[in-house]
Design an enzyme around this catalytic site. Sequence first.
Site, PDB file in Angstrom:
ATOM      1  N   MET A  30      26.682  40.152  46.501  1.00 28.20           N
ATOM      2  CA  MET A  30      27.976  39.519  46.248  1.00 28.20           C
ATOM      3  C   MET A  30      29.068  40.302  46.961  1.00 28.20           C
ATOM      4  SD  MET A  30      27.679  38.846  42.145  1.00 28.20           S
ATOM      5  CE  MET A  30      27.007  40.497  41.882  1.00 28.20           C
ATOM      6  N   GLN A 104      21.884  43.579  52.469  1.00 26.71           N
ATOM      7  CA  GLN A 104      21.906  42.294  53.152  1.00 26.71           C
ATOM      8  C   GLN A 104      22.641  42.417  54.491  1.00 26.71           C
ATOM      9  OE1 GLN A 104      24.482  38.796  52.062  1.00 26.71           O
ATOM     10  NE2 GLN A 104      22.525  37.963  51.343  1.00 26.71           N
ATOM     11  N   TYR A 183      26.485  30.872  57.182  1.00 29.89           N
ATOM     12  CA  TYR A 183      26.760  31.911  58.165  1.00 29.89           C
ATOM     13  C   TYR A 183      25.904  31.687  59.422  1.00 29.89           C
ATOM     14  CZ  TYR A 183      29.384  33.808  54.299  1.00 29.89           C
ATOM     15  OH  TYR A 183      30.279  33.944  53.270  1.00 29.89           O
TER      16      TYR A 183
END
Length: 379
Positions: A30, A104, A183
């Site tokens: 997040m 990530q 993305y």
Amino acid sequence: MTRTPVASRLFEAANLGTLRLPNRLVMAPMSRNRADDDGVPSPIMATYYAQRASAGLIIAEAATPNAVGQTYPNIPAIYNQAHVAGWRQVTDAVRAAGGRIFLQLEHGGRIGHPDTSGLMPIAPSPVPLPDTIFTSSGHLASVVPREMTLDEIGSTVADFASAARNAIDAGFAGVEVHAANGYLIQQFLAQGTNHRTDAYGGSVAGRIRFALEVVQAVGDAIGPERVGLRIAPGVTVNGIREGDTGSIYPALLGALADKGLAYLHVVFADPDQPLFHDIRRIWPGTLIANPVLPWPGPLPADGGRREGERLLAAGADLVALGRAFLANPDLVERLRAGAPLNPVRDRGLMYAGGEIGYTDYPVLAADRDRDRAPEPVAC
């Protein structure tokens, strides 16, 4: 307050490659926008992640593999040694608290702005984001991205691999390649954002090529057993229109099924939909499922526990929760004890500021201490 301990498969131990996870609850990545202006993780980020180290696995927020991939202000990066040093503080803190953490990797593609990065965004095709974008100067009109050349595609693949090596140097147990939520990688997958006529566009085989090359390069760099992949089949966030979801993902996952990846992470996984079961059938390894929960409305009182249990029953191996971990550093303990959860505070606090709405959420021990505090004595 009387609490009834909860029995659930979510609290069972599990294996993830060489990692032994104490439970099946994953803290989803997040973005929280607490890095400095150069993308270096701040010390408060180490506190934030260490507070949540009881998760079976933490997947740290998206970090950009190069400068042009930056999405929003104060997003962390992982392409130079200052970034590595900043992230090392985070991984050291998490390990000291007994946790396990992946990073990530995310390239924004068309989701970026010169006001933030100083660079014109690049994307599969010159198709702009159909909305404004948050920048250092506030919300601005999106810009038309520049279509990537073949050389830029190759260099971007190399940047993902370099970023993965940096992540391992920074102390992460592995990385997650972000191919979801509109993305860059999903922009290549989707018909609405990929109008190319070369080998990276057109057919399903062409549109999945970039994703396959990124995953292969990252696996070659750090070992496939340290690499996860995040996908969002059919999700339309950030203006994505895939067009042929039912064809893209079987082809993509079929091509990756024998690569020995650490896991596949599915966003908004719905056990009532056939596609979820198709993915489970195709994917032979660990499957992390992120349940469908109300957004932007409030979370259910259990933070998503029941939906997570449904996903485990339908074949998922691990369950990723986001906002519930955001508001509850001790989420695992609260769920196990049947204790009430902290509500998520004002949405604006998710993405800006310092400690408030970030590291100041109370834990059960603090609640107990407050409950035992003596009444003030009048004098």
